[in-house]
Design an enzyme around this catalytic site. Structure first.
Site, PDB file in Angstrom:
ATOM      1  N   GLU A   1       0.836  -1.202   0.000  1.00  0.00           N
ATOM      2  CA  GLU A   1       0.000   0.000   0.000  1.00  0.00           C
ATOM      3  C   GLU A   1       0.864   1.243   0.000  1.00  0.00           C
ATOM      4  O   GLU A   1       1.991   1.223   0.472  1.00  0.00           O
ATOM      5  CB  GLU A   1      -0.920   0.034   1.215  1.00  0.00           C
TER       6      GLU A   1
ATOM      7  N   GLU B   1       4.511  -0.304   1.217  1.00  0.00           N
ATOM      8  CA  GLU B   1       4.694  -0.625  -0.218  1.00  0.00           C
ATOM      9  C   GLU B   1       5.021  -2.099  -0.442  1.00  0.00           C
ATOM     10  O   GLU B   1       5.501  -2.460  -1.512  1.00  0.00           O
ATOM     11  CB  GLU B   1       5.841   0.186  -0.846  1.00  0.00           C
TER      12      GLU B   1
END
Lengths: 337, 337
Positions: free
Chosen positions: A162, A305
């Site tokens: 994310e 991420e």
């Protein structure tokens, strides 16, 4: 979980030319994957990363060091190969799908990005629900279909990542609500708040929790009210991965809040999870305790991420290769203890 | 150490598109390697593993679960590709030289093995010195020339590994003597002794320490009396690597005793060391404290053979790749905090 396959993998590990148990968690990785995949030859390849980029209305409360425009800038950066996860995904040979699940400004068509916008950012959880029931259903479905598409292409490990300015705040609020913890027990500096910033963020989390305290406290409803498009899509992905018997490698703080939601919605999902790393975000420890998770790495990572998960992939591969290629005592003519 | 290169690497890390410090020890790895290698583009490739296989006279005291014949069997197994380190070295693309530095029985020519026999096993440290002054000098020289050969072939990271039945006992005795610790503070189960076995091994270590207590207590003399051919060769390799400015990745318990000897002989060697993992052998913690080492992995490994170091290599590579390939805020047009 195929307990027979896991047991056979344990027996094979005990016959390999090394003192029993001497490869520690590298043995455990191979055995757990063998059980999940129901095979004597576990493998994590191909690895599929699902990268969910979104904005969060609560960023308006000043809970991040970075301005919200960084989300769209990072969406481009991830797609162009300049972000940490882009470099790591290429280096480890993982597949990655990048989703705009609802950043504040529609970027239009971006090469390498799947437009799956649920809105112009989620609602500000300090004032309203993060999303509508329709948005939640769409986000869960998005995660599910992404997993099914990955499965069709042969994926053997699912990773969710994310990016989105402000997203440790909803992840913190959601986890507090799911676990019955106080804001000060989980709120941390995120991308680098100073102590005053953390104190303010704690107040914002407290306001969000107070606002939604009278609502139904089911995990799904809490996800809708306090989560984000990123965590909702990840929750959907995790539930679908477990339903399809696909191992999940859980990333850091934000994604662990989605893992928590998924497990509280459907406890069996836990059996399909491996935990990649201990985040430097202090509250992550409580989330791992709640999930009974024992992460493999502790390298002070706090980026998100899916970078922490990506760092573990080479270790999972080594574990599988060792399991398959080492000689047994019998094959090598080595005496046992 | 090139402090300018390290400082430049720190500055570059702070300009990459991520919150400052958010990649934790992956940042630290790149910065330390940049400082050691004096370059903006650190790399660990090619990785050179030096695998030292030897026997230890103290095995006659019954300090291992395994019979001594396992050493020669494992030498063949390592050379044929069946051992854990063989599989891992191939998987990570590391070069490996395998040395017979003195196993009990001369195996004759073995494909893939360099015969560099210092004797038919080292002396039983409970009754005599592990080696003569000539043997020590030859072992140190062997490590040095192996490093220089690796350097000639372009190696950018040196790893030493070891295999030899009974070798946690001399490693424990040597470390006790070097650090002034009691046998019970460092002695552990090795390949899997039960509590009675550990108690017996502790007594053997105590006898060895008592026997050599009146001798000169210089690190070199303690290495000669209480070490082994494997640790002596590794000590020589570490000192040479530091002299040539080559980064060292220290493996587990046995190799850490060699690292300790090398640093006490020549304190500057410490600057060239990275520490791979925390061994499951309990005494390793004290050795890391003495070396001020903060290992990257904690996966319950206790095999030796450089397997713990091999597991870290993919992480060092990722750290270097991230350092070189990530976009900066300026390049990516991303706003800073």
């Amino acid at each position: 979980i195929d307990t027979q396959a896991a047991k056979a993998a344990r027996q094979r590990q005990d016959q390999l030319t090394k003192p029993q148990g001497s490869l520690g968690r590298l043995e455990e990785m191979a055995i757990r994957l063998a059980g999940m995949q129901g095979t004597a030859s576990p493998s994590v390849d191909p690895v599929q990363i699902l990268q969910f980029v979104s904005d969060h209305g609560v960023a308006a409360e000043g809970v991040s060091c970075f301005p919200q425009e960084v989300t769209i800038q990072m969406l481009h950066n991830i797609a162009r190969g300049g972000a940490a996860v882009s470099v790591m995904a290429e280096a480890i040979g993982a597949r990655m799908e990048i989703f705009d699940v609802g950043i504040a400004t529609d970027p239009g068509p971006v090469e390498g990005v799947i437009s799956a916008r649920l809105g112009a950012g989620s609602g500000n959880i300090a004032h309203e629900a993060a999303m509508t029931e329709d948005q939640l259903a769409t986000a869960l479905d998005l995660g599910r279909t992404a997993v099914e598409r990955a499965l069709d292409k042969g994926a053997r490990l699912i990773v969710c990542g994310e990016m989105g300015i402000g997203n440790t705040t909803p992840a913190t609020a959601l986890s507090c609500a799911l676990l019955g913890l106080k804001p000060q027990e989980l709120t941390g500096p995120g991308t680098g708040l100073n102590p005053e910033g953390v104190a303010h963020k704690t107040q914002v989390v407290a306001r969000a929790l107070a606002l939604h305290a009278a609502a139904e406290q089911s995990p799904l409803e809490l996800l809708r009210r306090l989560g984000g498009f990123d965590t909702a899509a990840s929750t959907g992905a995790f539930i679908a991965a477990a339903q399809h018997g696909l191992p999940i490698l859980v990333d850091g703080f934000i994604i662990s809040s989605a893992a928590l939601a998924a497990v509280l919605i459907s406890p069996d999902v836990r059996h399909w999870m491996l935990f990649s790393h201990r985040s430097a975000e202090p509250g992550h420890r409580r989330m791992m305790e709640a999930l009974d998770g024992d992460p493999y790495l502790d390298l002070g990572l706090r980026l998100g991420e899916a970078t922490g998960a990506a760092a573990v992939v080479p270790l999972l591969r080594l574990a599988c290769t060792i399991h398959q290629k080492m000689a047994t005592f019998g094959e090598a003519g080595v005496s046992e203890a």
